[in-house]
Design an enzyme around this catalytic site. Structure first.
Site, PDB file in Angstrom:
ATOM      1  CB  SER A 176      41.170  32.327  37.393  1.00 46.62           C
ATOM      2  OG  SER A 176      41.123  33.702  37.281  1.00 46.62           O
ATOM      3  CG  HIS A 204      37.285  30.494  35.418  1.00 42.47           C
ATOM      4  ND1 HIS A 204      37.947  29.429  34.848  1.00 42.47           N
ATOM      5  CD2 HIS A 204      38.221  31.436  35.654  1.00 42.47           C
ATOM      6  CE1 HIS A 204      39.227  29.724  34.765  1.00 42.47           C
ATOM      7  NE2 HIS A 204      39.418  30.938  35.232  1.00 42.47           N
ATOM      8  CE  LYS A 233      39.413  30.458  31.300  1.00 39.08           C
ATOM      9  NZ  LYS A 233      39.430  31.879  31.583  1.00 39.08           N
TER      10      LYS A 233
END
Ligand SMILES: *Cc1c(COP(=O)(O)O)cnc(C)c1O
Length: 382
Positions: A176, A204, A233
């Site tokens: 991240s 992610h 996300k």
């Protein structure tokens, strides 16, 4: 509790005290900061889905069912939307089954503390996400943190340990804060050789990266024993999930405490996620991923030219720009803000001391000129 004020004071003088900013407009390409719109380079809305009419409409339609799911999935909270979403995600990943959680954080703590316990060994990458670290601690297994992305170190630890318990290797796929990728093929091989299970956190990556957006494991052509994904996300919604075998998902239904003891996601959130998976499974998803990849290439080449490219970055939408001290980081972040860019500075304890940084997050919403202008501003402030 006077110690609270003292500790806050200490954080303040070390430039480490955090505060909230209010953002009442939906952050997309632009975000309002201090009453002015700025180019937004800080959100995880990598594909811009949090603003898509398809998702908003799906959420709105689901409101007929009310706003809350009223209980955990095991009591009265289990909706067709949750089951449809699990099936859609299993199809998206080409795996047997998926278990939905209320966030990526809850997926990690629920999964790790359910599968690992006292007497087991967990090898965890030094730069894993806080939710992985917390899951490991909750499990009460023995935890050994290995040097970042070092499969040889993992192999040596597995070779040397003869605890007799279960052995797990856990890594983020895209890290991240650095945007680099774990050596997943090598980790899979080491796990196979030493009879360890591999857990990969793809929060992610899912949606945005890898062929068809299925993440870095799919890109590397490997299958982890459990894959953790996030819906907050690239999917533009909220939630987390574990993808793997039917047995794993049945086990989590029985044993993952963050699943069992938490109210199910509300219909609007599940409906938005379902619409996101549908959208990202179609050519619209391919187009968004191609646009994001173009911006990533542009940013990588631009940072390289400025000698600001961190090693390992360049394949994901996350680019760290190392600034060193917290004070310098705040100054750079403010410098960018003054020039019209919102780019959050990251300080300890989120990153190691001395490794404070600006963290640029690209999105398919950005235009090529946005990235060009950011690069020009970075060359001035860093
Ligand atoms: C964001 C993130 C999480 C947490 O996901 P939430 O849905 O925000 O709780 C977990 N792991 C990684 C690697 C992340 O980046």
């Amino acid at each position: 509790m006077k110690f609270l004020a003292d500790e806050l004071e200490a954080l303040e003088s070390a430039h480490l005290r955090r505060s909230l900013r209010q953002h009442d407009d939906q952050p997309g390409r632009l975000i309002e900061v201090d009453a002015k719109p700025r180019l937004n380079f800080s959100s995880n809305n990598y594909l811009g889905l949090a603003l898509r009419p398809e998702l908003v409409e799906a959420a709105r339609e689901s409101l007929e069912m009310g706003t809350g799911s009223t209980a955990s999935r095991l009591v009265t909270g289990n909706l067709g939307l949750h089951e449809d979403l699990e099936l859609a995600l299993a199809k998206f990943h080409g795996c047997e089954a998926v278990r939905l959680f209320n966030s990526g954080y809850q997926a990690n703590i629920g999964l790790i503390s359910a599968v690992a316990g006292p007497g087991d060994l967990i090898l965890s990458d030094q730069l894993n996400h806080a939710s992985v670290i917390d899951g490991c601690r909750l499990s009460k297994a023995e935890i050994r943190v290995y040097p970042h992305s070092d499969p040889q170190a993992v192999a040596a630890e597995l070779q040397a340990s003869h605890s007799g318990g279960r052995r797990f290797v856990i890594s983020d796929s895209v890290f991240s804060m650095d945007g680099d990728m774990a050596p997943l093929r090598e980790l899979r091989e080491v796990c196979d050789q030493h009879e360890a299970f591999l857990i990969v956190d793809e929060a992610h990556a899912v949606g945005a990266l890898g062929p068809t957006g299925a993440g870095i494991c799919a890109m590397a052509g490997i299958r982890p024993d459990a894959l953790v994904g996030g819906l907050g996300k690239s999917f533009g919604s909220m939630g987390g999930y574990v993808a793997g075998s039917v047995d794993l998902c049945e086990f989590l239904l029985n044993r993952a405490r963050s699943f069992v003891f938490s109210t199910a996601l509300p219909p609007a959130v599940a409906a938005a996620s379902l619409a996101a998976v549908a959208l990202l499974s179609k050519s619209a998803g391919d187009d968004l991923r191609a646009t994001l990849n173009d911006r990533i290439d542009q940013m990588r080449d631009g940072l390289q030219a400025l000698s600001l490219l961190s090693s390992g970055a360049g394949q994901s939408p996350i680019f760290p720009i190392l600034t060193g001290s917290p004070a310098k980081t705040l100054e750079c972040s403010q410098g960018l803000l003054d020039r019209g860019f919102f780019c959050q500075g990251i300080r300890p304890p989120t990153v190691e001391k001395g490794k404070s940084r600006l963290r640029v997050a690209l999105s398919a919403l950005h235009q090529p000129e946005d990235v060009e202008e950011l690069l020009a501003a970075l060359s001035e402030v860093v």
